[in-house]
Design a protein around this motif. Structure first.
Motif, mmCIF file in Angstrom:
data_model
loop_
_atom_site.group_PDB
_atom_site.id
_atom_site.type_symbol
_atom_site.label_atom_id
_atom_site.label_comp_id
_atom_site.label_asym_id
_atom_site.label_seq_id
_atom_site.Cartn_x
_atom_site.Cartn_y
_atom_site.Cartn_z
ATOM 1 N N GLU A 47 43.996 -58.497 -25.497
ATOM 2 C CA GLU A 47 43.876 -58.375 -24.122
ATOM 3 C C GLU A 47 42.525 -58.702 -23.360
ATOM 4 O OE1 GLU A 47 46.362 -57.263 -20.527
ATOM 5 O OE2 GLU A 47 46.283 -58.589 -22.571
ATOM 6 N N THR A 48 41.345 -58.226 -24.206
ATOM 7 C CA THR A 48 40.166 -58.643 -23.756
ATOM 8 C C THR A 48 39.866 -60.262 -23.594
ATOM 9 O OG1 THR A 48 39.091 -56.450 -24.358
ATOM 10 C CG2 THR A 48 37.580 -58.515 -24.209
ATOM 11 N N LEU A 49 40.459 -60.759 -24.786
ATOM 12 C CA LEU A 49 40.348 -62.204 -24.906
ATOM 13 C C LEU A 49 41.236 -63.131 -23.871
ATOM 14 C CD1 LEU A 49 40.322 -62.800 -28.778
ATOM 15 C CD2 LEU A 49 38.475 -62.844 -27.275
ATOM 16 N N ASN A 50 42.204 -62.383 -23.278
ATOM 17 C CA ASN A 50 43.270 -62.914 -22.298
ATOM 18 C C ASN A 50 42.206 -62.710 -21.056
ATOM 19 O OD1 ASN A 50 45.347 -63.115 -23.885
ATOM 20 N ND2 ASN A 50 46.323 -61.210 -23.455
ATOM 21 N N LYS A 51 41.786 -61.780 -21.099
ATOM 22 C CA LYS A 51 40.933 -61.628 -19.481
ATOM 23 C C LYS A 51 39.603 -62.489 -19.437
ATOM 24 C CE LYS A 51 42.277 -57.000 -18.583
ATOM 25 N NZ LYS A 51 42.096 -55.320 -18.920
ATOM 26 N N ARG A 52 39.007 -62.642 -20.507
ATOM 27 C CA ARG A 52 37.893 -63.643 -20.510
ATOM 28 C C ARG A 52 38.295 -64.969 -20.475
ATOM 29 N NH1 ARG A 52 33.404 -62.493 -24.969
ATOM 30 N NH2 ARG A 52 32.184 -63.989 -23.258
ATOM 31 N N ALA A 53 39.584 -65.400 -20.885
ATOM 32 C CA ALA A 53 40.185 -66.766 -20.814
ATOM 33 C C ALA A 53 40.434 -67.037 -19.451
ATOM 34 C CB ALA A 53 41.438 -66.989 -21.645
ATOM 35 N N LEU A 54 41.014 -65.954 -18.620
ATOM 36 C CA LEU A 54 41.177 -66.064 -17.135
ATOM 37 C C LEU A 54 39.920 -66.322 -16.419
ATOM 38 C CD1 LEU A 54 43.467 -63.108 -16.288
ATOM 39 C CD2 LEU A 54 44.165 -65.434 -16.068
ATOM 40 N N ALA A 55 38.744 -66.027 -16.984
ATOM 41 C CA ALA A 55 37.527 -65.985 -16.325
ATOM 42 C C ALA A 55 36.739 -67.395 -17.028
ATOM 43 C CB ALA A 55 36.427 -64.918 -16.677
ATOM 44 N N HIS A 56 37.519 -67.988 -17.808
ATOM 45 C CA HIS A 56 37.157 -69.302 -18.427
ATOM 46 C C HIS A 56 35.587 -69.066 -19.181
ATOM 47 C CE1 HIS A 56 37.143 -73.573 -19.423
ATOM 48 N NE2 HIS A 56 38.110 -73.481 -18.862
ATOM 49 N N GLU A 57 35.595 -67.986 -19.649
ATOM 50 C CA GLU A 57 34.181 -67.607 -20.448
ATOM 51 C C GLU A 57 34.227 -68.432 -22.023
ATOM 52 O OE1 GLU A 57 33.681 -63.369 -18.040
ATOM 53 O OE2 GLU A 57 34.016 -63.546 -20.392
ATOM 54 N N LEU A 58 35.295 -68.867 -22.716
ATOM 55 C CA LEU A 58 35.235 -69.184 -24.066
ATOM 56 C C LEU A 58 35.798 -70.561 -24.137
ATOM 57 C CD1 LEU A 58 36.649 -65.670 -25.412
ATOM 58 C CD2 LEU A 58 34.383 -66.462 -25.713
#
Length: 285
Positions: A47-58
């Motif tokens: 879920e943290t990775l989902n949120k980081r992808a929403l922020a386009h951090e990775l």
């Protein structure tokens, strides 16, 4: 030196779960690599990775298939997907709870994240009236047993390790999905890559490289499982190996048309039920 200077640093997100570790073993141990990419591993829960992808951090990351509906400028890699074959997340309750499949719609159900595919599948199966209680996936069985929630949606190895003497399985979402889709695989996790930071050639090259890492794991199962045991959460090796091979298989190497159709079907069902209000363009490298 010039070759090294031309390397592109890739931030690569994956979860602290045995199946992800197995897939990334080739990268992590330097058995698979490329002079075109320098990989920086980022290990966090889904879920943290989902949120980081929403922020386009990775640049590249594992995400829930459900989360893809909300992402911008990411494409799906053909390899690395976690698909069930008539199995998947399970809704559990205490054996003496009195809950039934019919009464789940009004229950308090612990979920492992709002953007997880498990949560979307549950809503597709029973509707949206239930009260979702978001918590870390590993704490869900304990919360159900303690009576903090009426039922829990379990994922990862808990699908096969929950204590059947204490819990009843009220809904097997893999079997439900199979009955609704004429046998399509259950879309759970995927890997996505940024079309904002990587050009089409780089996307294709990295996609192929990732498949090499997965294939390396499958060709060296014992060593890869040993590496993945650092994320076993106290489970024995034979259980972790069983779980890994449930979700790392031929469709993980290449989701193909069936994998893509499964993701598209999940989104079309969600739109029909007004869980999603828009069409989702499923783009696969």
């Amino acid at each position: 030196m010039k070759e090294r200077e031309r390397q592109m640093e890739i931030t690569l997100g994956h979860t602290p779960d045995a199946d992800d570790a197995f897939m990334f073993y080739g990268f992590a141990r330097g058995r698979v690599g490329s002079d075109k990419f320098k990989i920086k591993h980022v290990i966090q829960d889904i879920e943290t990775l989902n949120k980081r992808a929403l922020a386009h951090e990775l640049d590249v990351t594992a995400v829930s298939a459900h989360a893809y509906a909300y992402l911008k400028d990411y494409v799906i890699l053909r390899g690395g997907g976690s698909f069930g074959q008539r199995y998947g997340p399970v809704v559990i309750a205490k054996k003496d709870s009195g809950l039934t499949l019919e009464t789940l719609t009004d229950a308090q159900i612990a979920i492992p994240g709002k953007m997880t595919s498990a949560n979307l599948l549950l809503k597709l199966a029973i509707g949206r009236k239930f009260k979702e209680i978001e918590m870390s996936f590993e704490t869900i069985p304990r919360a159900v047993l303690a009576g903090e929630v009426d039922a829990g949606l379990v994922i990862h190895e808990a699908q096969i390790t929950y204590d059947k003497a204490k819990f009843a399985a009220l809904l097997e979402l893999g079997q439900w999905w199979d009955s609704q889709t004429a046998g399509l695989p259950v879309p759970l996790g995927i890997n996505v890559a940024s079309s904002r930071t990587m050009d089409p050639t780089q996307l294709k090259e990295f996609s192929d490289l990732f498949v090499q890492s997965i294939n390396y794991g499958l060709e060296n199962i014992d060593a890869s499982v040993d590496y993945a045991m650092q994320y076993s959460r106290g489970q024995p090796k034979d259980t972790i190996k069983k779980f890994i091979l449930m979700y790392v298989n031929e469709i993980t190497l290449d989701m193909g048309q069936d994998g893509r159709r499964a993701i598209e079907k999940m989104f079309s069902m969600a739109k029909e039920q007004k869980i999603l209000e828009f069409d989702v363009d499923v783009k696969v490298v």
